[in-house]
Design a protein around this motif. Structure first.
Motif, PDB file in Angstrom:
ATOM      1  N   LEU A  59       3.739  15.059  -6.719  1.00 55.75           N
ATOM      2  CA  LEU A  59       4.002  15.231  -5.283  1.00 55.75           C
ATOM      3  C   LEU A  59       5.095  14.257  -4.845  1.00 55.75           C
ATOM      4  CD1 LEU A  59       0.332  15.531  -3.924  1.00 55.75           C
ATOM      5  CD2 LEU A  59       1.988  17.379  -4.119  1.00 55.75           C
ATOM      6  N   ASN A  60       5.651  14.505  -3.660  1.00 55.57           N
ATOM      7  CA  ASN A  60       6.709  13.657  -3.124  1.00 55.57           C
ATOM      8  C   ASN A  60       6.086  12.479  -2.374  1.00 55.57           C
ATOM      9  OD1 ASN A  60       8.870  12.612  -1.515  1.00 55.57           O
ATOM     10  ND2 ASN A  60       9.945  14.548  -1.836  1.00 55.57           N
ATOM     11  N   HIS A  94      -4.276  19.661   5.849  1.00 56.53           N
ATOM     12  CA  HIS A  94      -4.099  21.093   6.161  1.00 56.53           C
ATOM     13  C   HIS A  94      -2.669  21.567   5.922  1.00 56.53           C
ATOM     14  CE1 HIS A  94      -2.695  19.447  10.102  1.00 56.53           C
ATOM     15  NE2 HIS A  94      -1.874  20.487  10.032  1.00 56.53           N
ATOM     16  N   GLN A  95      -1.731  20.643   5.698  1.00 56.25           N
ATOM     17  CA  GLN A  95      -0.341  21.016   5.463  1.00 56.25           C
ATOM     18  C   GLN A  95      -0.064  21.295   3.985  1.00 56.25           C
ATOM     19  OE1 GLN A  95       0.827  17.425   8.060  1.00 56.25           O
ATOM     20  NE2 GLN A  95       2.579  18.776   8.294  1.00 56.25           N
ATOM     21  N   PHE A  96      -1.113  21.272   3.170  1.00 51.74           N
ATOM     22  CA  PHE A  96      -0.930  21.470   1.726  1.00 51.74           C
ATOM     23  C   PHE A  96      -1.718  22.686   1.234  1.00 51.74           C
ATOM     24  CE2 PHE A  96      -0.335  16.952   2.499  1.00 51.74           C
ATOM     25  CZ  PHE A  96       0.819  16.668   1.768  1.00 51.74           C
ATOM     26  N   SER A  97      -1.271  23.233   0.106  1.00 51.99           N
ATOM     27  CA  SER A  97      -2.004  24.325  -0.552  1.00 51.99           C
ATOM     28  C   SER A  97      -3.176  23.734  -1.329  1.00 51.99           C
ATOM     29  CB  SER A  97      -1.073  25.060  -1.516  1.00 51.99           C
ATOM     30  OG  SER A  97      -0.743  24.195  -2.601  1.00 51.99           O
ATOM     31  N   GLY A  98      -4.037  24.618  -1.855  1.00 53.62           N
ATOM     32  CA  GLY A  98      -5.213  24.162  -2.615  1.00 53.62           C
ATOM     33  C   GLY A  98      -4.835  23.314  -3.815  1.00 53.62           C
ATOM     34  N   LEU A 119       0.834  -1.208   0.000  1.00 52.66           N
ATOM     35  CA  LEU A 119       0.000   0.000   0.000  1.00 52.66           C
ATOM     36  C   LEU A 119       0.864   1.252   0.000  1.00 52.66           C
ATOM     37  CD1 LEU A 119      -3.021  -0.660   2.413  1.00 52.66           C
ATOM     38  CD2 LEU A 119      -3.157   0.079   0.042  1.00 52.66           C
ATOM     39  N   ARG A 120       1.889   1.264   0.869  1.00 53.15           N
ATOM     40  CA  ARG A 120       2.772   2.447   0.943  1.00 53.15           C
ATOM     41  C   ARG A 120       3.464   2.688  -0.393  1.00 53.15           C
ATOM     42  NH1 ARG A 120       3.737   0.703   6.173  1.00 53.15           N
ATOM     43  NH2 ARG A 120       5.561  -0.533   5.530  1.00 53.15           N
ATOM     44  N   GLU A 121       3.906   1.593  -1.008  1.00 54.15           N
ATOM     45  CA  GLU A 121       4.614   1.714  -2.290  1.00 54.15           C
ATOM     46  C   GLU A 121       3.672   2.242  -3.379  1.00 54.15           C
ATOM     47  OE1 GLU A 121       7.031  -1.121  -5.426  1.00 54.15           O
ATOM     48  OE2 GLU A 121       6.714  -1.842  -3.377  1.00 54.15           O
ATOM     49  N   ARG A 122       2.446   1.717  -3.403  1.00 56.12           N
ATOM     50  CA  ARG A 122       1.466   2.139  -4.426  1.00 56.12           C
ATOM     51  C   ARG A 122       1.059   3.595  -4.216  1.00 56.12           C
ATOM     52  NH1 ARG A 122      -0.639   2.798  -8.903  1.00 56.12           N
ATOM     53  NH2 ARG A 122      -2.822   2.369  -9.321  1.00 56.12           N
ATOM     54  N   VAL A 123       0.836   3.995  -2.962  1.00 53.05           N
ATOM     55  CA  VAL A 123       0.473   5.395  -2.666  1.00 53.05           C
ATOM     56  C   VAL A 123       1.626   6.320  -3.056  1.00 53.05           C
ATOM     57  CG1 VAL A 123      -0.001   7.037  -0.805  1.00 53.05           C
ATOM     58  CG2 VAL A 123      -1.229   4.861  -0.876  1.00 53.05           C
ATOM     59  N   GLY A 124       2.860   5.924  -2.767  1.00 54.53           N
ATOM     60  CA  GLY A 124       4.026   6.728  -3.171  1.00 54.53           C
ATOM     61  C   GLY A 124       4.079   6.916  -4.669  1.00 54.53           C
ATOM     62  N   GLY A 125       3.792   5.831  -5.428  1.00 57.96           N
ATOM     63  CA  GLY A 125       3.788   5.919  -6.893  1.00 57.96           C
ATOM     64  C   GLY A 125       2.680   6.825  -7.405  1.00 57.96           C
ATOM     65  N   LEU A 126       1.495   6.762  -6.784  1.00 61.15           N
ATOM     66  CA  LEU A 126       0.373   7.625  -7.198  1.00 61.15           C
ATOM     67  C   LEU A 126       0.686   9.099  -6.927  1.00 61.15           C
ATOM     68  CD1 LEU A 126      -2.560   5.404  -5.902  1.00 61.15           C
ATOM     69  CD2 LEU A 126      -2.284   6.150  -8.273  1.00 61.15           C
ATOM     70  N   LEU A 127       1.289   9.392  -5.768  1.00 62.72           N
ATOM     71  CA  LEU A 127       1.644  10.771  -5.453  1.00 62.72           C
ATOM     72  C   LEU A 127       2.698  11.289  -6.428  1.00 62.72           C
ATOM     73  CD1 LEU A 127       1.733  10.636  -1.534  1.00 62.72           C
ATOM     74  CD2 LEU A 127      -0.023  11.680  -2.969  1.00 62.72           C
ATOM     75  N   ARG A 179      -4.267  17.793  -6.273  1.00 62.68           N
ATOM     76  CA  ARG A 179      -3.429  16.704  -6.801  1.00 62.68           C
ATOM     77  C   ARG A 179      -3.637  15.427  -5.980  1.00 62.68           C
ATOM     78  NH1 ARG A 179       2.393  19.200  -8.641  1.00 62.68           N
ATOM     79  NH2 ARG A 179       1.654  21.240  -9.302  1.00 62.68           N
ATOM     80  N   ILE A 180      -3.797  15.584  -4.662  1.00 66.13           N
ATOM     81  CA  ILE A 180      -4.081  14.420  -3.805  1.00 66.13           C
ATOM     82  C   ILE A 180      -5.415  13.804  -4.221  1.00 66.13           C
ATOM     83  CG2 ILE A 180      -4.570  13.667  -1.437  1.00 66.13           C
ATOM     84  CD1 ILE A 180      -2.678  16.014  -0.530  1.00 66.13           C
TER      85      ILE A 180
END
Length: 332
Positions: free
Chosen positions: A152-153, A162-166, A139-147, A171-172
């Motif tokens: 995104l990093n 809340h730590q991201f801009s609009g 799951l972590r690997e797949r989410v990293g690839g999607l981001l 993008r998320i």
């Protein structure tokens, strides 16, 4: 699948009951009130193409989006996905498979992400729900690839929305929508809440993803400059109905419907700085009490008696579908 539409909408309609509570109606002696939010819309989207729906606020664009993904049940008409009726599929054992193949990106990136969840959980949720991946490491690997695919990093997975801009939040949302590897994405004004420079970044990401993955889009917007950048076909909506449906190049070069012309005239053009801009004339009528005949006739400079009494059908005129008596009669 060449020549076979991935998405086909036939005479789609949605009526909402907006009546006051029963006691108010009895005391004030008022009848029930209904809004025809979508009123007989038909179109097709070919695989790998983008259809954009445009129009002023309240014309029914977002209702069409929700009808397509099954968030609303249609009052009338059909949505066919890959030849199968959506309503029947969603009521059967094939519902989960259909939901995996179509996803939606919502308008407000501040409201569509759970503020209590980390990005890892937000993007991984569809993968868990559809039983695609269960191992935490995978799951972590797949989410990293999607981001990474949306610019995104992968390390951003451990942060909260809340730590991201609009623009980053949107993008998320796109990464979450892509998690199930869908074929069809419904994008409900995905850039309207963003700054112009950020809009361009998000739109470019969406275009790149479409090229790489062969995605099919329904793109809803009221910004014609954005529509010109992303679409293959454009449908213009007015008060719940399609008034013009054409290829992008045709629509921008030779708009047939007076409403489409009015919308295009209102776009600022840097090459015509000396020309007076034509504002969009008049107001959208009250949808609870729409005008008789053609619903655009109170604002139309070409309206005649026929326009006031007879509702125009969406007819093909010289390769473009348009619902206008003046265009049909050659009065434009």
């Amino acid at each position: 699948m060449s020549g076979h539409p991935l998405v086909e909408v036939r005479d789609l309609a949605k009526i909402f009951d907006v009546s006051p509570p029963w006691l108010n109606r009895v005391v004030e002696r008022k009848p029930r009130q209904y809004v025809h939010a979508v009123d007989g819309v038909s179109f097709q989207i070919e695989p790998g193409k983008t259809l954009a729906l445009v129009g002023e606020s309240g014309c029914g664009k977002s209702t069409v989006a929700r009808l397509l993904v099954g968030l609303y049940a249609p009052t009338r008409g059909q949505v066919l996905f890959d030849g199968a009726d959506n309503a029947k599929t969603l009521a059967s054992s094939g519902a989960q498979a259909l939901r995996r193949r179509m996803q939606m990106i919502f308008q407000d990136p501040y409201a569509s992400l759970n503020p209590r969840w980390k990005v890892q959980d937000i993007v991984a949720e569809p993968l868990r729900e559809h039983g695609l991946i269960s191992s935490p490491a995978a799951l972590r690997e797949r989410v990293g690839g999607l981001l990474s695919s949306v610019g995104l990093n992968p390390a951003d997975a451990s942060k909260f929305p809340h730590q991201f801009s609009g623009g980053q939040r949107q993008r998320i949302s796109i990464a979450r929508a892509l998690a199930t590897e869908p074929e069809f994405l419904v994008c409900d004004e995905p850039t309207s809440a963003l700054d112009v420079s950020v809009q361009a970044q998000v739109l470019n990401i969406m275009k790149d993803l479409q090229r790489k993955q062969g995605l099919t889009y329904l793109f809803i917007s009221h910004n014609l400059a954005v529509v010109r950048h992303v679409s293959d076909q454009v449908g213009v909506m007015y008060l719940g109905r399609l008034v013009e449906l054409a290829d992008k190049a045709d629509l921008f070069a030779r708009p047939r419907h007076p409403y489409t012309r009015m919308l295009l005239d209102a776009i600022p053009d840097i090459h015509m700085t000396g020309r007076a801009r034509t504002p969009v004339q008049g107001e959208v009528p009250n949808p609870l009490n729409p005008p008789s005949g053609c619903s655009f006739h109170p604002r139309c400079p070409h309206a005649n008696e026929r326009c006031k009494s007879e509702r125009p059908a969406l007819l093909e005129i010289r390769g473009v579908k348009v619902a206008c008596h003046a265009a049909e009669e050659g009065r434009l």
